[in-house]
Design a protein around this motif. Structure first.
Motif, short mmCIF file in Angstrom:
data_model
loop_
_atom_site.label_atom_id
_atom_site.label_comp_id
_atom_site.label_asym_id
_atom_site.label_seq_id
_atom_site.Cartn_x
_atom_site.Cartn_y
_atom_site.Cartn_z
N LEU A 215 0.67 -1.37 0.26
CA LEU A 215 0.46 0.36 -0.12
C LEU A 215 1.15 1.26 0.07
O LEU A 215 0.54 2.02 -0.71
N VAL A 216 2.20 1.01 0.50
CA VAL A 216 2.68 2.69 0.76
C VAL A 216 4.15 2.04 -0.55
O VAL A 216 4.64 3.59 -1.08
N VAL A 217 4.45 0.99 -0.87
CA VAL A 217 5.22 1.14 -2.13
C VAL A 217 5.48 1.41 -3.50
O VAL A 217 5.97 2.61 -3.70
N TRP A 218 4.01 0.87 -3.71
CA TRP A 218 3.19 1.26 -5.18
C TRP A 218 2.85 2.74 -5.28
O TRP A 218 4.10 4.02 -6.32
N PRO A 219 2.65 3.83 -4.31
CA PRO A 219 2.95 5.57 -3.99
C PRO A 219 4.34 5.64 -4.46
O PRO A 219 4.24 6.39 -4.79
N CYS A 220 4.81 4.85 -3.05
CA CYS A 220 6.12 5.97 -3.35
C CYS A 220 6.77 5.48 -4.52
O CYS A 220 7.73 6.72 -5.11
N LEU A 221 6.94 4.63 -4.95
CA LEU A 221 7.31 4.06 -6.34
C LEU A 221 7.28 4.99 -7.81
O LEU A 221 8.20 5.23 -8.21
N ALA A 222 6.09 5.52 -7.33
CA ALA A 222 5.41 6.27 -8.77
C ALA A 222 6.16 7.39 -7.78
O ALA A 222 6.55 8.47 -8.64
N LEU A 223 6.02 8.06 -7.20
CA LEU A 223 6.89 9.48 -6.80
C LEU A 223 8.06 9.92 -7.39
O LEU A 223 8.78 10.24 -7.32
#
Length: 280
Positions: free
Chosen positions: A251-259
């Motif tokens: 849940l944190v990895v995907w938005p962090c990766l996009a950012l």
């Protein structure tokens, strides 16, 4: 002859790659965020089925899984990117327009007007900008529009200083002196001679500013002072995911990766443009 012809081609690719690669990545992220929801079969970013909450990545119909409310994470990452990129583009456009205009006027006209404008901007720069941004965002209330206004206000001094420095260098050029001797009005000199020469530098700085604004917007949303849930942004998605980080880290990895990918692309693009402009 064939070998000789290959040398400049290889050289041109070597020079183009540092700009083309981050530009392509940035364009890919922008296209994915704004066009992806239109062409991909992704559900709405809100209003999910709670019976489908916490689905893992690569689940059927939900490639990146779902969040605690059953919302599709891929959809929220794409729509969250729209919000973050809209804020970044708006802030840098407003900062470039206002700061660039103030800096050009200050540098070209000089005198007491230059002194007043730059001293006011120096006062703004002297304050810790992040603290003031937090205070302004808190006082205006959390929303996308207020986030843009708060960040744009504090981006003006940096654009103005760059614009003024470039204008001061141009003011000493013979073509500016010739235009002044011909009686050309100051506004026409600024539009026809100054602006075309300083805009590339301002755009270069804006590329670097894109990454910074995305990070700050994410921090504001993470703290609850930016874009508010259930509307998605990368910042509030990270804030939501950290509540169950040990159980569902994706849940944190995907938005962090996009950012991370988006900020890295804009930073590399801006730094490459800056190096080319300065002749490094």
């Amino acid at each position: 002859m064939a070998v000789a012809d290959a040398v400049p081609v290889r050289g041109s690719w070597t020079r183009a790659l540092p700009i083309a690669l981050p530009a392509a990545i940035a364009a890919l992220m922008i296209g994915a965020c704004f066009l992806g929801p239109l062409v991909l079969p992704v559900p709405a970013p809100t209003g999910g089925n709670v019976l489908e909450s916490y689905l893992p990545s690569f689940s059927t119909g939900h490639p990146l899984g779902t969040d605690p409310n059953g919302n599709d994470i891929l959809s929220r990452v794409l729509h969250g990117g729209q919000a973050s990129l809209t804020v970044a583009v708006s802030v840098n456009a407003l900062g470039l327009l206002a700061g660039g205009t103030l800096g050009a006027l200050s540098g070209h006209l000089g005198g007491i007007g230059d002194t007043i404008i730059m001293r006011v901007l120096d006062v703004l720069i002297a304050f810790p900008s992040l603290v003031l941004i937090l205070a302004v965002a808190q006082s205006l209330g959390p929303s996308q529009a207020n986030t843009i206004l708060a960040l744009a206000f504090f981006s003006v001094p940096a654009f103005a200083r760059i614009s003024r420095a470039a204008t001061l260098r141009l003011r000493e050029q013979p073509f500016i002196a010739a235009a002044q001797l011909c009686g050309t009005p100051a506004w026409r000199i600024l539009l026809r001679h100054v602006a075309p020469n300083i805009v590339p530098q301002l755009i270069t700085f804006a590329m670097l500013g894109m990454g910074l604004v995305i990070v700050i917007e994410g921090a504001l949303s993470f703290l609850g002072l930016g874009i508010q849930a259930p509307a998605p942004s990368w910042g509030n998605m990270i804030a939501q995911g950290q509540q169950s980080l040990s159980a569902t880290p994706m849940l944190v990895v995907w938005p962090c990766l996009a950012l991370f990918v988006t900020v890295l692309a804009f930073n590399l693009l801006g730094e490459t443009l800056r190096s080319r402009w300065s002749g490094e």
